[in-house]
Design a protein around this motif. Sequence first.
Motif, PDB file in Angstrom:
ATOM      1  N   ASP A 208       0.614  -0.652  -0.369  1.00 46.70           N
ATOM      2  CA  ASP A 208      -0.081   0.007   0.289  1.00 46.70           C
ATOM      3  C   ASP A 208       0.812   1.071  -0.048  1.00 46.70           C
ATOM      4  O   ASP A 208       1.187   1.583   0.867  1.00 46.70           O
ATOM      5  N   THR A 210       0.480   4.819   0.658  1.00 45.92           N
ATOM      6  CA  THR A 210       0.067   5.223   1.591  1.00 45.92           C
ATOM      7  C   THR A 210       0.304   5.103   2.748  1.00 45.92           C
ATOM      8  O   THR A 210       1.220   5.899   3.426  1.00 45.92           O
ATOM      9  N   ARG A 213       4.471   4.532   3.039  1.00 42.31           N
ATOM     10  CA  ARG A 213       5.389   5.838   3.126  1.00 42.31           C
ATOM     11  C   ARG A 213       5.060   6.481   4.313  1.00 42.31           C
ATOM     12  O   ARG A 213       6.187   7.810   5.167  1.00 42.31           O
ATOM     13  N   GLU A 258       2.453  16.027   6.972  1.00 39.52           N
ATOM     14  CA  GLU A 258       1.576  14.549   6.399  1.00 39.52           C
ATOM     15  C   GLU A 258       1.470  13.422   6.900  1.00 39.52           C
ATOM     16  O   GLU A 258       0.402  12.466   6.280  1.00 39.52           O
ATOM     17  N   LEU A 262      -2.101  12.278   5.548  1.00 39.51           N
ATOM     18  CA  LEU A 262      -2.369  10.226   5.355  1.00 39.51           C
ATOM     19  C   LEU A 262      -3.321  10.177   6.304  1.00 39.51           C
ATOM     20  O   LEU A 262      -3.679   8.986   5.833  1.00 39.51           O
ATOM     21  N   TYR A 266      -6.718  11.733   9.658  1.00 35.92           N
ATOM     22  CA  TYR A 266      -7.732  10.821   8.188  1.00 35.92           C
ATOM     23  C   TYR A 266      -8.886   9.702   9.036  1.00 35.92           C
ATOM     24  O   TYR A 266      -9.602   9.720   8.997  1.00 35.92           O
TER      25      TYR A 266
END
Length: 514
Positions: A208, A210, A213, A258, A262, A266
Amino acid sequence: MDSTSVFLTLVILLVSVYVTWVYLSNRGLPPSPAVSLPVVGHLLAMNPKDPRSQMQKWREKLGDIFSSIEKKQWQIIFRNPFSLRLGPTVVIVLNGYDVIKEAFVKRGDDFSDRPFSYFDWAGDCHGLGIIMSSGPNWKQQRSVSLSILRDMGMGRNVLAGTIQEEVAQYLTRLSELDETQDVRLLTNISVANVICSVLVGQRFDYDDPTFKRVIELINYNLSAAAGVGPTLLSMYPILHYLPGDIFNTDIILKNIKEIGELFVHYFKDLKGRKEYSETNMDSFIANYVFEKNKQDKSGQATYLDEKNLAKVIEDLLVAGVETTSTTINWFLLYIQHYPQVQKKIFVEINTEIGTERTPTMQDRSKLKYLNAAIMETQRIGNITPMGLPHMCSRDTSFRGFRIPKGANIIGNMTSIFFDKTIWGEDVDTFRPERFIDEMGNLRHLEEFIPFSLGRRACLGEALAKMELFLYLSSMCQRFQCLAPNPDAPPKITDVMGVTRKPGPFQVKVVDRRL
């Protein structure tokens, strides 16, 4: 009087004032190992790449001052704290188990606060969450978080099942890789899935983009956040307003933002609002919101709010990713240097539970040598060599020394884990047998404190212990983890940041089933 004489007079006056100030401000403090410079204090004398060795050298230097005293007295002095100055901040370094226990356990009221954190301040979350908060807010965040984690199965079989499912995914991925790989990131991602299963009620595919990351951003920040630049900004936060990025910290702040976008915010909105239901408590976030709503309805004064929730999510995510995966990675590195240890672990597994079924937590008491190897990895890996800083909450005294309010208190874990009087002369050798007694049983030494001790001990200790056992027992049952070149195992190097991680290395993973 000419200009030269005026200048010299001013210099002499300033030097005199500074020397007087240093004398008065240092009077009664523990001894210092080096000269404190104006403005920066001892910062330039420190070695940020190897603080373990630096602290050990300073301990030895201070001990040498008293080397003419009889041995018993010298040992007492040797274990006393020493003091540093980082800019305007007094830093007290505690050495030895007895000293650290006295400060963090017996004197918890004095030494359980946290100091100023530049990145929390710059990120508008100063004093929030669990890790770097203090006072009533910290107490409530920790208490509620611990209660939720226990209700969700931390330390019990219900969560062990979740870990076993993730371990199965991890082993499958290892079996699909080329034999020789650097598996550090894969291990980070897999272990992160365990805490994510608790935090947000779901796991993520290893590919994945995201999620991958987010883990990479966390890894970067943990490696970079303990450098000279961040230290200077914590000493003098006003430097934050200088133009440009002269301390190279903008990237860390961008990464934190970030990670928030992300993952943290969220899922806080998804699990705490959009999908929130009192009939679905499958995530930490939902349980926190439920407790917050309950206290709001009762009219209780509470520190439970959305800002704290966001910081708690971030704290648990970072802590849940870092310590366990780093310990596993140190284990994989050390057993390449000590193949006889891995052989003994497999013989024990094969004898006690066989290879036909997956190890469970009920097998933990049977696998004494594996447990000893895990403990030895935690000791010699020493992933938090300086722990996390505490702060003195009031002017006080400690072991005959003056400790001012606001002083940072550092528990030097290296002074415990590499103490030859506890572990023997071979403290730099990976030897699990030091945790086995003459009867073949595990030795539970009081001085073994990889999760620290006192009020600030690791919140997720029970979860981490379960993860380490289930990951490493299953891995050693199924795979041989060998050096790519048997005659030249990867060098044991470290990367110092907020934690101490192993440097890049590859491991040859051989499936025993083939």
